[in-house]
Enzyme design. Structure first.
Site, PDB file in Angstrom:
ATOM      1  CG  ASP A   7      -0.063   0.366   2.554  1.00 36.41           C
ATOM      2  OD1 ASP A   7       0.408   0.322   2.391  1.00 36.41           O
ATOM      3  OD2 ASP A   7      -1.275   0.238   3.693  1.00 36.41           O
ATOM      4  CG  HIS A   8      -0.519   4.710   1.230  1.00 42.12           C
ATOM      5  ND1 HIS A   8      -2.119   3.818   1.646  1.00 42.12           N
ATOM      6  CD2 HIS A   8      -0.530   5.377   2.700  1.00 42.12           C
ATOM      7  CE1 HIS A   8      -2.195   4.128   2.090  1.00 42.12           C
ATOM      8  NE2 HIS A   8      -2.156   5.053   2.918  1.00 42.12           N
ATOM      9  CB  CYS A  63       1.224  -2.566   5.250  1.00 44.14           C
ATOM     10  SG  CYS A  63       1.271  -2.649   6.096  1.00 44.14           S
ATOM     11  CB  THR A  65       2.703  -1.190  10.738  1.00 47.43           C
ATOM     12  OG1 THR A  65       1.469  -2.174   9.882  1.00 47.43           O
ATOM     13  CG2 THR A  65       2.635   0.188  11.472  1.00 47.43           C
ATOM     14  CG  HIS A  96      11.101 -23.696  13.163  1.00 48.13           C
ATOM     15  ND1 HIS A  96      11.458 -23.332  14.256  1.00 48.13           N
ATOM     16  CD2 HIS A  96      11.708 -24.487  12.508  1.00 48.13           C
ATOM     17  CE1 HIS A  96      12.785 -23.972  14.532  1.00 48.13           C
ATOM     18  NE2 HIS A  96      13.218 -24.631  13.739  1.00 48.13           N
ATOM     19  NE  ARG A 130      10.764 -29.579  16.371  1.00 48.21           N
ATOM     20  CZ  ARG A 130      12.563 -29.044  15.776  1.00 48.21           C
ATOM     21  NH1 ARG A 130      12.982 -29.837  14.450  1.00 48.21           N
ATOM     22  NH2 ARG A 130      12.855 -28.572  15.874  1.00 48.21           N
ATOM     23  CG  HIS A 131       9.698 -27.412  12.564  1.00 48.31           C
ATOM     24  ND1 HIS A 131       9.143 -26.899  13.571  1.00 48.31           N
ATOM     25  CD2 HIS A 131      10.414 -27.671  11.970  1.00 48.31           C
ATOM     26  CE1 HIS A 131      10.593 -26.586  14.110  1.00 48.31           C
ATOM     27  NE2 HIS A 131      11.536 -27.311  13.009  1.00 48.31           N
TER      28      HIS A 131
HETATM   29  C1  RB5 Z   1      -1.663   3.298   6.481  1.00 51.91           C
HETATM   30  O1  RB5 Z   1      -1.232   4.780   6.423  1.00 51.91           O
HETATM   31  C2  RB5 Z   1      -1.578   2.384   7.251  1.00 51.91           C
HETATM   32  O2  RB5 Z   1      -1.936   2.394   8.202  1.00 51.91           O
HETATM   33  C3  RB5 Z   1      -1.446   0.532   6.497  1.00 51.91           C
HETATM   34  O3  RB5 Z   1       0.088   1.296   5.892  1.00 51.91           O
HETATM   35  C4  RB5 Z   1      -0.488  -0.034   7.493  1.00 51.91           C
HETATM   36  O4  RB5 Z   1       0.334   0.259   8.439  1.00 51.91           O
HETATM   37  C5  RB5 Z   1      -1.561  -1.277   8.176  1.00 51.91           C
HETATM   38  O5  RB5 Z   1      -1.462  -1.997   9.306  1.00 51.91           O
END
Ligand code: RB5
Length: 141
Positions: A7-8, A63, A65, A96, A130-131
């Site tokens: 995403d952005h 994304c 995070t 694993h 095992r995994h």
């Molecule tokens: C977008 O602003 C942000 O919320 C997205 O990229 C992400 O971090 C969501 O988990």
């Protein structure tokens, strides 16, 4: 073939990953975005469904995070997406968990670390044994 999407919030890091893939002649299909604001669940679904259709074994999703896009990817049957922010996790999620999607945060991970994790993810095999039993339990209803 490797599938790619962001995403952005992940666009800048995706550009670094693409540079690495091009330099190493690794083929990929990029499902966007190109910097415009998009909803990460849409990209995750597009990439993971295409990955299954195509029979390809790996994808990288980014994304802001890595959290939202990994949550969305893990809703899809057969997808084992791991949101990583360190090399040890990137390695062991292949060894694993047989993770088939590497997720990262473009706002939490720098370009050097991101590329290093992608390299580890793409070049580490599943240990099996095992995994295998454990990851098959992930598919239980
Ligand atoms: C977008 O602003 C942000 O919320 C997205 O990229 C992400 O971090 C969501 O988990």
């Amino acid at each position: 073939m490797l599938m790619l999407g962001c995403d952005h919030g992940g666009y800048e890091l995706k550009k670094e990953i693409i540079k690495y893939l091009d330099e190493n002649k690794i083929e990929y299909k990029d499902f966007g975005c190109n910097g415009e604001a998009v909803d990460y669940p849409v990209i995750a679904k597009k990439v993971c469904n295409e990955m299954k259709k195509d029979g390809s074994d790996k994808a990288i999703l980014i994304c802001g995070t890595g959290i939202g896009i990994s949550m969305a990817a893990n809703k899809i049957k057969g997808i084992r997406a791991a949101n990583c922010a360190d090399c040890f996790s990137a390695k062991y999620t292949r060894l694993h968990n047989d993770a088939n999607v590497l997720c990262m945060g473009g706002r939490t991970v720098g370009p050097g670390l991101g590329v290093m994790m992608a390299d580890i993810f793409l070049n580490t095999g599943f240990e099996g044994g095992r995994h295998l039993r454990r990851i098959s339990m992930l598919e239980d209803e």
